[in-house]
Design a protein around this motif. Structure first.
Motif, PDB file in Angstrom:
ATOM      1  N   PRO A 190       0.832  -1.215  -0.079  1.00  0.00           N
ATOM      2  CA  PRO A 190       0.069  -0.002  -0.136  1.00  0.00           C
ATOM      3  C   PRO A 190       0.833   1.327   0.145  1.00  0.00           C
ATOM      4  N   SER A 191       0.446   2.276  -0.915  1.00  0.00           N
ATOM      5  CA  SER A 191       1.133   3.538  -0.982  1.00  0.00           C
ATOM      6  C   SER A 191       0.422   4.614  -0.256  1.00  0.00           C
ATOM      7  N   ARG A 192      -0.663   4.440   0.467  1.00  0.00           N
ATOM      8  CA  ARG A 192      -1.352   5.411   1.104  1.00  0.00           C
ATOM      9  C   ARG A 192      -2.226   4.807   2.202  1.00  0.00           C
ATOM     10  N   LYS A 193      -2.964   5.519   2.817  1.00  0.00           N
ATOM     11  CA  LYS A 193      -3.849   4.933   4.073  1.00  0.00           C
ATOM     12  C   LYS A 193      -4.918   4.068   3.572  1.00  0.00           C
ATOM     13  N   ILE A 194      -5.248   2.985   4.370  1.00  0.00           N
ATOM     14  CA  ILE A 194      -6.088   2.071   3.948  1.00  0.00           C
ATOM     15  C   ILE A 194      -7.594   2.296   4.734  1.00  0.00           C
ATOM     16  N   ARG A 195      -8.714   2.329   4.200  1.00  0.00           N
ATOM     17  CA  ARG A 195      -9.862   2.334   4.904  1.00  0.00           C
ATOM     18  C   ARG A 195     -10.458   1.102   5.442  1.00  0.00           C
ATOM     19  N   MET A 196     -10.737   0.880   6.652  1.00  0.00           N
ATOM     20  CA  MET A 196     -11.327  -0.257   7.114  1.00  0.00           C
ATOM     21  C   MET A 196     -12.975   0.251   7.530  1.00  0.00           C
ATOM     22  N   LEU A 197     -13.736  -0.063   6.597  1.00  0.00           N
ATOM     23  CA  LEU A 197     -15.462   0.537   6.589  1.00  0.00           C
ATOM     24  C   LEU A 197     -16.149  -0.628   7.324  1.00  0.00           C
ATOM     25  N   LEU A 198     -16.471  -0.287   8.681  1.00  0.00           N
ATOM     26  CA  LEU A 198     -17.066  -1.336   9.416  1.00  0.00           C
ATOM     27  C   LEU A 198     -18.544  -1.145   9.647  1.00  0.00           C
ATOM     28  N   PRO A 199     -19.269  -2.159   9.440  1.00  0.00           N
ATOM     29  CA  PRO A 199     -20.801  -1.859   9.616  1.00  0.00           C
ATOM     30  C   PRO A 199     -21.242  -1.918  11.291  1.00  0.00           C
ATOM     31  N   PHE A 200     -20.460  -1.633  12.126  1.00  0.00           N
ATOM     32  CA  PHE A 200     -20.846  -1.863  13.368  1.00  0.00           C
ATOM     33  C   PHE A 200     -20.603  -0.567  14.200  1.00  0.00           C
ATOM     34  N   ALA A 201     -21.098  -0.132  15.010  1.00  0.00           N
ATOM     35  CA  ALA A 201     -21.425   1.109  15.817  1.00  0.00           C
ATOM     36  C   ALA A 201     -20.034   1.198  16.546  1.00  0.00           C
ATOM     37  N   ALA A 202     -19.496   2.104  16.599  1.00  0.00           N
ATOM     38  CA  ALA A 202     -18.327   2.635  17.562  1.00  0.00           C
ATOM     39  C   ALA A 202     -18.599   1.990  18.975  1.00  0.00           C
ATOM     40  N   GLY A 203     -17.461   1.170  19.620  1.00  0.00           N
ATOM     41  CA  GLY A 203     -17.480   0.733  20.946  1.00  0.00           C
ATOM     42  C   GLY A 203     -18.095  -0.613  20.991  1.00  0.00           C
ATOM     43  N   GLY A 204     -18.775  -1.253  19.916  1.00  0.00           N
ATOM     44  CA  GLY A 204     -19.107  -2.574  19.890  1.00  0.00           C
ATOM     45  C   GLY A 204     -18.160  -3.556  19.697  1.00  0.00           C
ATOM     46  N   GLY A 205     -18.378  -4.815  19.676  1.00  0.00           N
ATOM     47  CA  GLY A 205     -17.675  -5.785  19.663  1.00  0.00           C
ATOM     48  C   GLY A 205     -16.740  -6.037  18.122  1.00  0.00           C
ATOM     49  N   GLY A 206     -17.600  -5.850  17.300  1.00  0.00           N
ATOM     50  CA  GLY A 206     -16.878  -5.642  15.722  1.00  0.00           C
ATOM     51  C   GLY A 206     -16.140  -4.558  15.577  1.00  0.00           C
ATOM     52  N   ASP A 207     -16.421  -3.561  16.034  1.00  0.00           N
ATOM     53  CA  ASP A 207     -15.638  -2.224  16.087  1.00  0.00           C
ATOM     54  C   ASP A 207     -14.228  -2.606  16.993  1.00  0.00           C
ATOM     55  N   VAL A 208     -14.251  -3.287  18.035  1.00  0.00           N
ATOM     56  CA  VAL A 208     -13.006  -3.407  18.868  1.00  0.00           C
ATOM     57  C   VAL A 208     -12.204  -4.578  17.999  1.00  0.00           C
ATOM     58  N   ILE A 209     -12.725  -5.481  17.546  1.00  0.00           N
ATOM     59  CA  ILE A 209     -12.101  -6.647  16.663  1.00  0.00           C
ATOM     60  C   ILE A 209     -11.340  -5.551  15.496  1.00  0.00           C
ATOM     61  N   GLY A 210     -12.143  -4.945  14.945  1.00  0.00           N
ATOM     62  CA  GLY A 210     -11.516  -4.078  13.762  1.00  0.00           C
ATOM     63  C   GLY A 210     -10.305  -3.290  14.123  1.00  0.00           C
ATOM     64  N   ARG A 211     -10.446  -2.562  15.247  1.00  0.00           N
ATOM     65  CA  ARG A 211      -9.427  -1.648  15.513  1.00  0.00           C
ATOM     66  C   ARG A 211      -8.101  -2.337  16.041  1.00  0.00           C
ATOM     67  N   LEU A 212      -8.356  -3.403  16.693  1.00  0.00           N
ATOM     68  CA  LEU A 212      -7.004  -4.424  17.068  1.00  0.00           C
ATOM     69  C   LEU A 212      -6.593  -4.903  15.631  1.00  0.00           C
ATOM     70  N   LEU A 213      -7.298  -5.330  14.802  1.00  0.00           N
ATOM     71  CA  LEU A 213      -6.402  -5.874  13.551  1.00  0.00           C
ATOM     72  C   LEU A 213      -6.009  -4.666  12.552  1.00  0.00           C
ATOM     73  N   ALA A 214      -6.750  -3.532  12.726  1.00  0.00           N
ATOM     74  CA  ALA A 214      -6.221  -2.407  11.874  1.00  0.00           C
ATOM     75  C   ALA A 214      -4.922  -1.874  12.393  1.00  0.00           C
ATOM     76  N   ASP A 215      -4.793  -2.022  13.781  1.00  0.00           N
ATOM     77  CA  ASP A 215      -3.433  -1.551  14.366  1.00  0.00           C
ATOM     78  C   ASP A 215      -2.225  -2.608  14.050  1.00  0.00           C
ATOM     79  N   SER A 216      -2.661  -3.885  14.167  1.00  0.00           N
ATOM     80  CA  SER A 216      -1.663  -5.055  13.952  1.00  0.00           C
ATOM     81  C   SER A 216      -1.351  -5.059  12.601  1.00  0.00           C
ATOM     82  N   MET A 217      -2.276  -4.850  11.503  1.00  0.00           N
ATOM     83  CA  MET A 217      -1.939  -5.274   9.920  1.00  0.00           C
ATOM     84  C   MET A 217      -1.363  -3.891   9.546  1.00  0.00           C
ATOM     85  N   GLY A 218      -1.912  -2.709  10.020  1.00  0.00           N
ATOM     86  CA  GLY A 218      -1.010  -1.521   9.657  1.00  0.00           C
ATOM     87  C   GLY A 218       0.369  -1.481   9.710  1.00  0.00           C
TER      88      GLY A 218
END
Length: 322
Positions: free
Chosen positions: A29-57
């Motif tokens: 990747p040559s620029r930022k990647i967007r992870m578009l989540l169908p979950f509300a902020a603070g919910g379980g899916g959101d937390v999973i996404g943020r963990l993976l976004a940090d590690s994969m980034g």
């Protein structure tokens, strides 16, 4: 001579400008990647996404930023991902609702859950928790079933019509021969907040959201819809309590269909390596998710089979969203 000079100039220009397009896959990747989540902020899916976004980034050498977009059981954000350019700069995480249950309940879903996505890989499996307030009269499914058979009206909340939580409630009603009244909410966080506030007494929440509240005693879990989870081994599954149901419920990462193979491979490798980290395994387990990478092609085939199986459940329960 002038013609030759002009052609050499054009070729030189092409050698500068073409790699900007032809090199998209190799330079990714040559620029930022967007992870578009169908979950509300603070919910379980959101937390999973943020963990993976940090590690994969960190592994990809680029920031992966989160954008939350809820609505219509997650199908609005999921449709937007399907319509995004297949360049690897828009990815998403899908639970059961968006890619397996939605085609079972929407007569005209605005995307094809198989054809319109590149499946990057499975993140892991989880269950849905049937949770209640601390003072709820029942402590397990037997107690809940007895309540309903005494004629007491029992309502349960989920994060929407056609959600995994709704399906788990309907499966329990069908196979236990009882009647539970479904109350749809606009997100799992709202179900949880109303449970914690005592506005409702019973609800379905995903493991990622419910596990911390069950562990600290703010909510009590009556059952796990799906497999018994190592995150909460004391919580018996439906099958453990005599309800004939046991299925793996998956979290999966997706990108738009047509993703270049090199880009898909980089994302898949970053996901796989992130899920192998002991710290990541521990953090996901704390959220009720058992990490377990499955390659994209294999997971896509699993999804296709699961869609057909859940369509039968939807037909029997008469779950349809028009």
């Amino acid at each position: 001579m002038k013609f030759r000079t002009m052609m050499l100039s054009l070729l030189a220009l092409a050698s500068v400008t073409l790699p900007a397009h032809a090199g998209d896959s190799t330079d990714y990747p040559s620029r930022k990647i967007r992870m578009l989540l169908p979950f509300a902020a603070g919910g379980g899916g959101d937390v999973i996404g943020r963990l993976l976004a940090d590690s994969m980034g960190k592994r990809l050498g680029q920031t992966i930023f989160i954008e939350n977009r809820t609505g219509a059981g997650g199908t609005i954000a999921t449709q937007q991902v399907a319509a995004s350019p297949a360049d690897g700069y828009t990815i998403t995480i899908g639970g059961m609702t968006t890619h397996v249950l939605a085609p079972a309940v929407y007569p005209s879903l605005p995307y094809d859950p198989i054809k319109d996505f590149t499946t990057i890989g499975r993140i892991g499996t989880s269950a849905i928790l049937l949770v209640a307030t601390k003072d709820f009269a029942a402590n397990d499914l037997r107690g809940l079933i007895e309540m309903t058979r005494k004629g007491e009206p029992v309502q349960y909340g989920s994060w929407g019509v056609g959600s995994t939580g709704h399906f788990c409630g309907e499966i329990l009603s069908q196979r236990a021969g009882i009647r539970l009244e479904h109350v749809p909410f606009s997100g799992v966080a709202k179900v949880t907040n109303d449970l914690l506030g005592g506005h409702i007494s019973l609800g379905m929440v995903d493991m990622a959201t419910g596990t911390p509240f069950v562990r600290d005693g703010q909510l009590k879990a009556l059952a796990a819809c799906g497999e018994r989870s190592p995150s909460l081994p004391q919580v018996a599954s439906y099958k453990d309590q005599g309800i004939d149901f046991e299925r793996s419920l998956s979290w999966v990462m997706y990108a738009p269909a047509g993703l270049p193979e090199a880009v898909a491979r980089k994302l898949s490798t970053a996901l796989k390596d992130s899920l192998a980290e002991p710290e990541m395994i521990e953090k996901l387990l704390a959220l009720g998710v058992t990490a377990g990478f499955v390659a994209g092609d294999q997971q896509r085939d699993i999804n296709a089979r699961d869609i057909e199986a859940w369509k039968k459940v939807a037909t029997e329960a008469k779950i349809e969203i028009k």
